[in-house]
Scaffold this motif. Structure first.
Motif: not given
Length: 598
Positions: A532-544
């Motif tokens: 998932h990325h949502q513009w702000m904050p500028d990072r991509t989180t992902f399931e392990e």
């Protein structure tokens, strides 16, 4: 760079986008097409034990109907309604009321939601029963005299966090227009469950134990959802809700009047007065769900039908699909560096547009047509390049001439005639505002936090809003809910949706592509790991485990910030129509979600 590749780039985005790129690197893996699983391309890499799945779960099939909801008992309620001769709308309404009993974290009569319906003839309808700000709400109601957010008065906890509920009115409208069975018949299962009790799943027991402190804080004189002693709830114990059963019976006997008027309304208003809430009888009298025109677009040969504003889901999903449509995602592979990169860059731009432009169309001029225009999307994509991640700080909502500048539950339904329903409903946060209406036994929502409490300041999900979503009396707050139905060649193909706050849109996006591009079965598409990325904050989180180490290295070399998280992303409940007309149910393995087909 060879001439063939230059030609490919020159026509990318269907000739609309001037792509400034370097040659993209493909993930250094071997694609294999196992014969036994409907053509799903699974990667193999340096780790022979790597799997693209959160866990593997068997698909469920049905010829005459399919119900998928976030709780096994609620799914069975819907299936039983179909077996009694009900249609998809009957099953959906009955399941939603059942969820208000068996899944108090998000199932509700004190919240709201969105419904997308496609009938057996291909006609599409959407129903907006999103909560509304009370008449006494105001733009700066959560700010102090210096226009800063007030300390100790969050917009997601307590009585002041609640908008006027829409679920009961919306479900009644849906049933009146399209239902087949009697209102009494579709309400009865929920009443029985509340009166006689339901066995707690391990997840529900854990949730009630975790929320106990907040329930005590905001309901100091009540014992709802708590045991009489200090012991914790355990899996298999029976939760009985007599007051909720009484409330549901009033709704069964009187329809919306049994909730918005009379005894239940008096109890709700007394609760508001007790805790400083601002919902009034006038708010309850004036609440009405709204039938809206669906957002419809195409991805290659597929027709996508989704929810319009005040949901941001439909517009955002179609923008995402249009951005990635020109690229060879299937050839590049699932979660390869190139596939992931174009998806992240699309998400970055779409969430920036969401922040700037989207809100309640009854209050803000939402440029729906312009946001989906090919030339507009071409301009939004001009600064994308494969060599380097775009910096979110320089990405703003796009310019359009003439305009001023996460606990939910989803259910999917199909009946034997091919009528399909996609419903996403919510209290917002898990267990909503944590306020239980004394004497009525139901939880209130905390949807006021979905407004821009202060434009430019993130809400509890980290989403940034703007003027289009500022608080105003009687206004509906912006949502990420994305109930969606997909057609192929004029026939029903998929029913999609999920809870997950700000991750809803990206989860639906990924599961759609998992089927449409990566040839997964529906259960595989739902089980596949997500990011998932949502513009702000500028990072991509992902399931392990969602990416190989080589992909992570390549993405980080280009400037992408990717963070693994142990929390799951989304809980998809989806249906795929197979070529022979059989329904395949994909119920998310991440929770208690259950598919029941027959």
């Amino acid at each position: 760079m060879n001439s063939k590749y230059l030609l490919t780039l020159s026509i990318c985005f269907l000739g609309l986008v001037a792509c400034k790129t370097t040659q993209p690197n493909s993930q250094n893996t071997t694609l294999q097409k196992p014969a036994e699983n409907q053509g799903f391309y699974q990667f193999t890499n340096e780790d022979p034990n790597a799997s693209p799945f959160f866990a593997k779960k068997a698909s469920v099939y049905g010829k005459n109907g399919m119900i998928i909801a976030t709780h096994p008992v609620a799914s069975q309620v819907g299936a039983d309604i179909l077996k009694q001769g009900g249609n998809a709308i009957d099953a959906a309404v009955s399941t939603q009321f059942a969820l208000a009993v068996v899944h108090p974290a998000a199932g509700n009569i004190g919240g709201g939601g969105f419904l997308v319906y496609r009938d057996k003839n291909g006609q599409s309808y959407t129903l907006d029963y999103r909560e509304k700000a009370p008449e006494n709400a105001s733009r700066d109601m959560y700010l102090d005299e210096n226009k800063n957010i007030k300390a100790g008065q969050p917009s997601w906890l307590g009585h002041l966090a609640s908008g006027t509920p829409g679920s009961v009115d919306g479900l009644e409208q849906a049933h009146k227009r399209f239902g087949k069975l009697s209102w009494k018949q579709v309400l009865q299962p929920a009443i029985d469950l509340a009166e006689n009790g339901v066995k707690l799943t391990a997840r529900e027991a854990r949730g009630l134990n975790n929320v106990k402190a907040d329930l005590l804080k905001y309901n100091p004189t009540k014992t709802y959802f708590m045991k009489t002693d200090t012991a914790k709830w355990k899996e298999g114990e029976i939760l009985i809700q007599k007051d909720l059963a009484k409330t549901l019976r009033l709704i069964q006997e009187q329809g919306r009047k049994g909730f918005y008027e009379g005894e239940t309304a008096k109890l709700l208003l007394a609760e508001m007065k007790r805790g400083g809430g601002i919902i009034t009888q006038k708010d309850l009298d004036n609440y009405h769900a709204v039938w809206r025109e669906a957002v419809i677009g195409n991805y290659k040969n597929l027709k996508v039908i989704s929810m319009p504003p005040p949901s941001s889901g439909g517009i955002a999903l179609l923008q995402l699909l249009k951005f990635v449509e020109p690229y060879p995602l299937q050839k590049w592979g699932w979660h390869s560096d190139s596939t992931t990169q174009v998806m992240i860059e699309a998400e970055r731009r779409v969430y920036a547009d969401r922040s700037k432009w989207l809100g309640d169309p009854d209050f803000a001029k939402v440029p729906q047509k312009e946001l989906l225009d090919a030339e507009y999307l071409k301009k939004r994509w001009q600064d994308f390049q494969f060599a380097q991640a775009t910096d979110s700080k320089i990405v703003k909502g796009g310019d359009i001439i003439g305009y001023e500048s996460p606990e939910t539950t989803h259910s999917s339904f199909v009946d034997k005639e091919g009528n399909a329903v996609s419903i996403t409903t919510t209290l917002n946060g898990s267990y909503g505002s944590k306020v239980v209406v004394d004497g009525a036994g139901f939880l209130m929502n905390d949807e006021m936090d979905d407004f821009s409490i202060k434009p430019g300041v993130p809400n509890v999900y980290g989403l940034i809003g703007n003027e289009a979503n500022a608080i105003a009396a009687n206004k509906r707050m912006l949502s990420s809910m994305t109930p969606t139905i997909v057609e192929k060649d004029g026939k029903l193909m998929m029913v999609l949706g999920t809870p997950g706050g700000s991750t809803i849109i990206t989860s639906v996006f990924q599961v759609f592509l998992n089927v449409a591009e990566h040839q997964m079965s529906m259960q595989q598409a739902v089980d596949a790991l997500r990011f998932h990325h949502q513009w702000m904050p500028d990072r991509t989180t992902f399931e392990e485990g969602a990416f190989t180490e080589k992909t992570l290295i390549r993405m980080r070399e280009r400037g992408y910030k990717l963070d693994s998280q142990k929390n799951t992303i989304g809980r998809m409940d989806c249906i795929l129509v197979l070529p022979d007309g059989t329904y395949e149910g994909g119920a998310d393995v991440r929770a208690d979600d259950t598919a029941v087909g027959y």
